[in-house]
Design an enzyme around this catalytic site. Sequence first.
Site, mmCIF file in Angstrom:
data_model
loop_
_atom_site.group_PDB
_atom_site.id
_atom_site.type_symbol
_atom_site.label_atom_id
_atom_site.label_comp_id
_atom_site.label_asym_id
_atom_site.label_seq_id
_atom_site.Cartn_x
_atom_site.Cartn_y
_atom_site.Cartn_z
ATOM 1 N N LYS A 130 11.543 1.854 -1.840
ATOM 2 C CA LYS A 130 10.322 1.527 -2.591
ATOM 3 C C LYS A 130 10.540 1.560 -4.106
ATOM 4 C CE LYS A 130 6.933 3.194 0.793
ATOM 5 N NZ LYS A 130 5.758 4.076 0.984
ATOM 6 N N ASP A 155 -0.306 1.812 -0.658
ATOM 7 C CA ASP A 155 -0.387 3.092 0.049
ATOM 8 C C ASP A 155 -1.649 3.880 -0.282
ATOM 9 O OD1 ASP A 155 1.980 2.900 1.549
ATOM 10 O OD2 ASP A 155 3.197 3.662 -0.102
#
Length: 279
Positions: free
Chosen positions: A71, A107
């Site tokens: 990420k 997220d």
Amino acid sequence: MRITGKTEVYGIFGFPVKHSLSPLMQTAAFRALGIDAVYVPFEVSPENLDKAVEGLKAMNIKGVNVTVPLKERIIPYLDSIDKTAEFMGAANTVKNIDGKLYGYNTDGDGFVDSLIEEGIEVRDRKVLIIGAGGSAKAIAYALLKSGVNRIVIANRTIEKAESLADKLKGIGDVNTVSLLNINSVIDKFDILINTTSVGMEEDDPFLFDYNHIKSYMVVVDIIYKPFETKLLKVAKSKGAKTINGLGMLIHQGARAFKIWTGKEAPVEVMRKVLLEGLK
């Protein structure tokens, strides 16, 4: 599923990636809406990320999710990132438009969506977050943007909690407490969130004395396997509202789906296939 020359390809970059439930969830979403697309896992080691990104563009893969440990590493390869990905220094969703790569981080907003789905109002609430890693950062950032009154970050290593709090203080009221000292302050919070991996194993220790949980609290554990951790079991026995991490998984994926397709994701279809997969 009928694959043709027009079938678009999406996927997920991770290392490892065999455990990912995203292929189940996203494939079911494509099928439910009649979208001619497939979603496949790509196991990409960090040292091969540059080649994978070039392959993504060369093969015109339309979009990918990105999971650990990539990420943060993928950011330098992206042509543009949204404000959340910029703040996080991490992207979990990439969209390919004519060879230009656009990065997003869904997220934290996915987490807030999961609370809203459960009827939880976050505005003006006081929140205790356990853990100070990437998930804690994403969740705290999204909660502050959504109007949470105050966040306290609890961590065993207080320096790590303080470092995260310093990054968030420009957005809202954020403080820290040592995880060893939270028993005496828990009753001051409306929402308690565990962002650590403690609870995934049956023999994991308690994070704190769970008997201090109050019935008026909302207790969230972002773990979804097991479906009900020790923390959630005790919280439920105390009369607290409990939520596991399945909703966050679904809604961060639903936001990615909309980024790619422009369509609202079929959330209930995604939930059903995930529940079946977890069985």
